[in-house]
Design an enzyme around this catalytic site. Structure first.
Site, PDB file in Angstrom:
ATOM      1  CG  HIS A 249      -1.621   1.192   1.576  1.00 58.75           C
ATOM      2  ND1 HIS A 249      -2.999   1.220   1.725  1.00 58.75           N
ATOM      3  CD2 HIS A 249      -1.211   2.464   1.822  1.00 58.75           C
ATOM      4  CE1 HIS A 249      -3.387   2.451   2.038  1.00 58.75           C
ATOM      5  NE2 HIS A 249      -2.324   3.223   2.109  1.00 58.75           N
TER       6      HIS A 249
ATOM      7  CG  ASP B  91      -9.024  -1.225  -0.704  1.00 51.53           C
ATOM      8  OD1 ASP B  91      -9.174  -1.851   0.371  1.00 51.53           O
ATOM      9  OD2 ASP B  91      -8.344  -0.192  -0.799  1.00 51.53           O
TER      10      ASP B  91
HETATM   11  O1  DOR Z   1      -9.674   3.066   2.162  1.00 50.59           O
HETATM   12  C1  DOR Z   1      -9.062   2.191   2.746  1.00 50.59           C
HETATM   13  N1  DOR Z   1      -9.668   1.383   3.610  1.00 50.59           N
HETATM   14  N2  DOR Z   1      -7.754   2.056   2.519  1.00 50.59           N
HETATM   15  C2  DOR Z   1      -6.991   1.226   3.248  1.00 50.59           C
HETATM   16  O2  DOR Z   1      -5.832   1.141   2.997  1.00 50.59           O
HETATM   17  C3  DOR Z   1      -7.574   0.460   4.357  1.00 50.59           C
HETATM   18  C4  DOR Z   1      -9.006   0.241   4.133  1.00 50.59           C
HETATM   19  C5  DOR Z   1      -9.732  -0.253   5.350  1.00 50.59           C
HETATM   20  O3  DOR Z   1      -9.246  -1.177   5.993  1.00 50.59           O
HETATM   21  O4  DOR Z   1     -10.796   0.259   5.652  1.00 50.59           O
HETATM   22 ZN    ZN Z   2      -4.546  -0.253   1.062  1.00 50.95          ZN
END
Ligand code: DOR
Ligand code: ZN
Length: 430
Positions: A181, A307
Site C-alpha cells: 500500500h 479493496d
Molecule cells: O480506504 C481504505 N480502507 N484504505 C486502506 O488502505 C484500508 C481500508 C480499510 O481497511 O478500511
Molecule cells: Zn490499502
C-alpha cells in the site's frame, strides 16, 4: 453422472470463447465441456445460462473481511457471501484486523473461518511487520509455510527503507509476493482526500500524489536489488502507472492492481463532504482515472481488485475528517468494469480472474481454462443486464456503497464454488 449442468451459455476463459455446456461432477470438478450436454434422466441440477457467459470464478486480491476484531462491520461469512454474489470464488483477506494477521495463530484462525463459511476459497495475506507497526518483521517463513502467498501491511505502507529491503530479501527466498500500500506517511499525514483543486475548495487537507509515487519508485528499486516479487496495490495516479509501465518495459517482473473505484470515481465526488467517498488512496482526478484505464487496457496493471472495505454506518456518518476511509466493492466490481471500461469482455474477465489468480499462485484452481478435471469454480454472467445499485441489497453487514442509485450494466447470475452453487439467479443460496 453429472451433479450439475450449466446449459446454454457461452464459455469465455483464457482459451477464448465457445458455445458449450459445462457438466460438473459430484467431487466438485468439471466433468465435461461440450456443445450439448443432455441432463435429462441423470438427476443433475440444471443451471440456466442461456444468453449468458460462463466464466472462471473471480479472484479478489484485496478484501477486508474485518475478522477478527470488527465483526460489526463484516465477518468472514458475510464478506465471502458478498464475494460469491460478485462472482468470486477466491479472495485474499487483508491483514489490518484486530489483532493483525501477523502470527501463525491468526493466520490459522482466518483460514479455518474461511473454510467453515465455505462460500469461496479464503486465502489470507499476512502483515510484513508485527502489528503492522513498521518496526519488526513477522515470521514470514512460518507464515508462508501455512500457505500465505502475499505479504502486506495494507492500510499503511512500510516506511522504513531498510526494513522493506529485508522483507524483500526474505520474500524472494520464500517466493511470495511483497504487496505494498504505497503511501509515504510524512507526505500523507493529516490528509483526508486527494490534494488538488477540490481539496482547496472544500478546505479538506490533501494527500499529494507523491505520497504514493515515491513509494512505488522506492519499491521498484528495492525489488530490482533483491529480486523480490513486488506487487503494487491500488494504484491511483498517472505517475504510478507510468513508473510501473517503465519498469515492465525494462523487463522487471512486477505486478500491479487497480480498484474499481479508482477507475470510476474522482475527487469531485467529495464535494458534499459525504464520507462514503473517503478512501485511501484517495479518489483522484479525471486524468488519473484515465491513466488507470489505459494501464488496465495495455497490461501495465495486471488485475482489478476491490479493496472491499466495510465500515459501519455510524462511523461513516462522522464528519469527513473523522470518518474511516474505505468503501464496499465485491458486489459491484464486474458491473463497474463492464460499464466503465471500454474493453472486450474476455479482457475484463482476465483482469478479474486468471490474472489475479496467477499473482498469488492459485491458478491451478481458479481462473484460466475451463477443462475437465479442474475445480468447478465458475460464474455465469449476463453482460447485457442493467440494474440499479441499492446499498440495502447486499450480503454485507455494512452499507458504505458509493454507487447508490447508479445504473450499471452486467450482472452476476450464478456462482459455482467447487461444484456447488453459492449464488443462483443473483441470490445467495448458502
Ligand atoms: O480506504 C481504505 N480502507 N484504505 C486502506 O488502505 C484500508 C481500508 C480499510 O481497511 O478500511
Ligand atoms: Zn490499502
Amino acid at each position: 453422472m453429472p451433479e450439475l449442468v450449466i446449459r446454454g451459455g457461452t464459455v469465455i476463459d483464457a482459451d477464448g470463447e465457445r458455445r458449450v455446456d459445462v457438466a460438473v461432477a459430484a467431487d466438485g470438478t468439471i466433468a465435461a465441456v461440450e456443445p450439448e450436454i443432455d441432463a435429462t434422466g441423470t438427476g443433475a441440477t440444471v443451471v440456466d445460462a442461456a444468453g449468458c457467459v460462463v466464466a472462471p470464478g473471480f479472484v479478489d486480491l484485496h478484501t477486508h473481511l474485518r475478522e477478527p476484531g470488527k465483526e460489526e462491520a463484516e465477518t468472514i461469512e458475510s464478506g465471502t457471501r458478498c464475494a460469491a454474489r460478485g462472482g468470486y470464488t477466491a479472495v485474499v483477506a487483508m491483514p489490518n484486523t484486530t489483532p493483525a494477521i501477523d502470527s501463525a495463530a491468526v493466520v490459522r484462525q482466518v483460514l479455518d473461518a474461511g473454510r467453515a463459511a465455505g462460500l469461496v476459497d479464503v486465502h489470507t495475506s499476512a502483515a510484513i511487520t508485527i502489528e503492522r507497526a513498521g518496526e519488526h518483521l513477522t515470521p514470514m517463513a512460518e507464515l508462508a509455510a501455512l500457505g500465505v502467498k502475499l505479504f502486506t501491511d495494507d492500510g499503511a505502507g512500510v516506511q522504513d527503507d531498510r526494513l522493506m529491503r529485508r522483507a524483500m530479501e526474505y520474500g524472494a527466498d520464500l517466493d511470495v509476493a511483497l504487496a505494498q500500500h504505497c503511501e509515504v506517511e510524512a507526505l500523507a499525514a493529516g490528509g483526508h482526500m486527494h490534494e488538488g483543486a477540490w481539496s482547496s475548495r472544500l478546505g479538506i487537507p490533501g494527500i499529494p500524489v507523491e505520497a504514493e509515487e515515491l513509494m512505488v519508485a522506492r519499491d521498484l528499486a528495492l525489488a530490482r536489488r533483491t529480486g523480490a516479487r513486488a506487487h503494487f496495490q491500488h494504484l491511483s495516479t498517472v505517475g504510478s502507472v507510468e513508473l510501473v509501465r517503465a519498469a515492465k518495459a525494462a523487463g522487471q517482473q512486477v505486478t500491479a492492481e487497480a480498484t474499481t473505484h479508482h477507475f470510476t470515481l474522482t475527487d469531485a465526488c467529495c464535494a458534499a463532504y459525504d464520507a462514503v467517498f473517503k478512501v485511501n488512496p484517495p479518489l483522484r482526478t479525471a486524468e488519473d482515472v484515465a491513466a488507470i484505464k489505459v494501464g488496465l487496457a495495455d497490461g501495465t496493471i495486471d488485475a482489478i481488485a476491490t479493496d472491499h472495505a466495510p465500515h459501519t454506518t455510524e462511523s461513516k456518518e462522522l464528519p469527513f475528517d473523522q470518518a474511516p476511509p474505505g468503501m464496499l466493492g465485491l458486489e459491484t466490481a464486474l458491473a463497474l468494469a463492464i460499464t466503465e471500461l471500454d474493453l472486450p469482455l474476455a479482457q475484463i474477465i482476465g483482469l478479474l480472474s486468471w490474472r489475479p489468480a496467477a499473482i498469488v499462485g492459485i491458478d491451478d484452481d481458479h481462473g484460466g481454462h475451463l477443462v475437465p478435471g479442474r475445480a468447478a469454480n465458475l460464474c455465469v454472467i449476463d453482460p447485457a443486464a442493467t440494474w440499479v445499485v441499492d446499498p440495502d441489497a447486499t450480503a454485507s453487514r455494512s452499507r458504505n456503497n458509493p454507487y447508490a442509485g447508479r445504473t450499471l450494466t452486467g450482472r452476476v447470475r450464478h456462482t459455482i464454488y467447487r461444484g456447488t452453487p453459492t449464488v443462483l439467479d443473483g441470490e445467495a443460496c448458502r
